[in-house]
Design a protein around this motif. Sequence first.
Motif, short mmCIF file in Angstrom:
data_model
loop_
_atom_site.label_atom_id
_atom_site.label_comp_id
_atom_site.label_asym_id
_atom_site.label_seq_id
_atom_site.Cartn_x
_atom_site.Cartn_y
_atom_site.Cartn_z
N PHE A 157 36.91 30.65 26.63
CA PHE A 157 36.64 30.34 28.04
C PHE A 157 37.52 31.17 28.97
O PHE A 157 37.03 31.79 29.92
N VAL A 158 38.82 31.18 28.72
CA VAL A 158 39.75 31.86 29.62
C VAL A 158 39.49 33.36 29.64
O VAL A 158 39.39 33.97 30.71
N GLU A 159 39.39 33.97 28.47
CA GLU A 159 39.19 35.41 28.41
C GLU A 159 37.87 35.83 29.04
O GLU A 159 37.80 36.82 29.79
N GLU A 160 36.81 35.08 28.75
CA GLU A 160 35.49 35.44 29.29
C GLU A 160 35.45 35.23 30.80
O GLU A 160 34.92 36.08 31.54
N PHE A 161 36.01 34.13 31.28
CA PHE A 161 36.01 33.87 32.72
C PHE A 161 36.83 34.93 33.45
O PHE A 161 36.42 35.45 34.49
N ALA A 162 37.99 35.28 32.89
CA ALA A 162 38.85 36.29 33.51
C ALA A 162 38.15 37.65 33.56
O ALA A 162 38.21 38.36 34.58
N ARG A 163 37.47 38.02 32.49
CA ARG A 163 36.78 39.30 32.45
C ARG A 163 35.68 39.35 33.51
O ARG A 163 35.55 40.34 34.25
N ARG A 164 34.88 38.30 33.59
CA ARG A 164 33.81 38.28 34.57
C ARG A 164 34.35 38.22 36.00
O ARG A 164 33.76 38.77 36.93
N LEU A 165 35.50 37.56 36.16
CA LEU A 165 36.13 37.48 37.48
C LEU A 165 36.54 38.86 37.98
O LEU A 165 36.25 39.25 39.12
N VAL A 166 37.20 39.63 37.13
CA VAL A 166 37.61 40.98 37.52
C VAL A 166 36.38 41.86 37.72
O VAL A 166 36.34 42.68 38.66
N ASP A 167 35.37 41.72 36.87
CA ASP A 167 34.14 42.49 37.05
C ASP A 167 33.52 42.24 38.42
O ASP A 167 32.93 43.14 39.03
N SER A 168 33.65 41.01 38.92
CA SER A 168 32.99 40.65 40.18
C SER A 168 33.58 41.37 41.39
O SER A 168 32.94 41.45 42.43
N VAL A 169 34.83 41.86 41.27
CA VAL A 169 35.46 42.55 42.41
C VAL A 169 35.78 44.00 42.12
O VAL A 169 36.28 44.72 42.99
N SER A 170 35.49 44.45 40.91
CA SER A 170 35.97 45.76 40.47
C SER A 170 35.44 46.91 41.31
O SER A 170 36.14 47.90 41.53
N GLU A 171 34.20 46.82 41.79
CA GLU A 171 33.63 47.96 42.52
C GLU A 171 33.93 47.91 44.02
O GLU A 171 33.55 48.82 44.76
N GLN A 172 34.65 46.88 44.47
CA GLN A 172 34.94 46.77 45.90
C GLN A 172 36.04 47.73 46.36
O GLN A 172 36.08 48.09 47.53
N GLY A 173 36.95 48.07 45.48
CA GLY A 173 38.05 48.95 45.86
C GLY A 173 39.19 48.24 46.54
O GLY A 173 40.17 48.87 46.94
N GLY A 174 39.10 46.93 46.67
CA GLY A 174 40.16 46.16 47.30
C GLY A 174 39.72 44.72 47.45
O GLY A 174 38.53 44.41 47.41
N MET B 202 45.72 38.78 33.07
CA MET B 202 46.39 40.06 33.04
C MET B 202 45.68 41.04 32.12
O MET B 202 45.59 42.23 32.41
N ARG B 203 45.17 40.56 31.01
CA ARG B 203 44.41 41.43 30.10
C ARG B 203 43.18 41.97 30.81
O ARG B 203 42.85 43.17 30.70
N ALA B 204 42.49 41.12 31.57
CA ALA B 204 41.30 41.56 32.30
C ALA B 204 41.67 42.53 33.41
O ALA B 204 40.91 43.46 33.71
N LEU B 205 42.83 42.32 34.03
CA LEU B 205 43.24 43.17 35.15
C LEU B 205 43.63 44.58 34.72
O LEU B 205 43.68 45.49 35.56
N LEU B 206 43.91 44.78 33.45
CA LEU B 206 44.29 46.11 32.99
C LEU B 206 43.23 47.15 33.34
O LEU B 206 43.52 48.34 33.43
N ARG B 207 42.02 46.70 33.58
CA ARG B 207 40.94 47.61 33.93
C ARG B 207 41.14 48.27 35.29
O ARG B 207 40.78 49.43 35.50
N ILE B 208 41.70 47.53 36.26
CA ILE B 208 41.88 48.06 37.61
C ILE B 208 43.34 48.17 38.01
O ILE B 208 43.65 48.72 39.07
N LEU B 209 44.25 47.69 37.17
CA LEU B 209 45.67 47.65 37.51
C LEU B 209 46.33 49.03 37.62
O LEU B 209 47.22 49.21 38.46
N PRO B 210 45.93 50.04 36.81
CA PRO B 210 46.67 51.31 36.84
C PRO B 210 46.81 51.93 38.22
O PRO B 210 47.84 52.57 38.50
N GLU B 211 45.81 51.80 39.09
CA GLU B 211 45.89 52.41 40.41
C GLU B 211 45.90 51.37 41.53
O GLU B 211 45.62 51.69 42.68
N MET B 212 46.22 50.12 41.18
CA MET B 212 46.29 49.08 42.21
C MET B 212 47.54 49.26 43.06
O MET B 212 48.60 49.62 42.56
#
Length: 304
Positions: free
Chosen positions: A6-23, A261-271
């Motif tokens: 539950f936690v991993e899947e929800f976190a992944r989808r959560l980050v996906d939902s904002v990933s293309e916004q740029g902020g 935090m695992r899910a955020l690694l996708r956008i964290l490098p340039e945050m």
Amino acid sequence: QLSDNFVEEFARRLVDSVSEQGGCDFVRDLSIKLPLAAICEMFGVPTEDWYQIFLWSETLFGSHDPEFMVEGETPEQTSRRASDEFFGYIGALVERRKAEGAEGPDLVSALIRGRVDGKALSDKEIYDHIFLMLAAGNETTRNATTGGVIALLQNPDQRDLLCAHPELLESAVEEMLRWTTPVIQFMRTAVSDFELRGTTIRAGESVGLFYPSANRDEDVFAEPYRFDITRSPNDHLAFGGFGAHFCLGANLARWELRGIMRALLRILPEMELAGEPARMVNGHVGSIKHLPVTYRPAPRREGI
């Protein structure tokens, strides 16, 4: 009861939902949602009520904050209104579970079925436990998440180290907990005389425990004012120390922090921080209301 993923899947989808916004507003768009979803899911709170639970707990913790006060109300009136509404909701939730037979896997049903020394819990005991868990279960972890990300962005060498070595996630989470220490203080009563560094504390006296101070104790932590995701050992007191007052949700909080935090690694490098964090007027929990961040847009994979 939460499924294993539950936690991993929800976190992944959560980050996906904002990933293309740029902020985004990191607090409102990300950090509040996972702990809120997890604790509400465990208590069987309908999805459409999750945000209202957040608003009630936010108002209770921030009753002195102008953002959460209604014009013409005093802080005490704000707190009382939110508390009355929250307890009213909890009472209706409990009665609904009782009417359904309280046979489900949710924690409300478990409390109704529960027995202590063969005796059922009173309605007040059930209401108070649900109130505490719903409020504390979303407030503290989201502040650890937000504060931890601020620490990573203010220490880009540590951010880059984590992104390059995800295997450091567990120790990074422990350092985020030490560094942020979401609960600032608790008041306790001494049960016996005790001497601490030349000061005698008498039995019956009130003692203020300031956890951020403990988590920067030079006698325990080497370079305590350095944020170090490889720190080991890391005997922090972010969960309140030992004994009866140790945080009931410590393992859940760690699970949630590792998941987001695992899910955020996708956008964290340039945050990057896009402004100063807005902090709540509160002396108990180090709450952050808003945090603007920017990052390189990434393709959206799945909504939430």
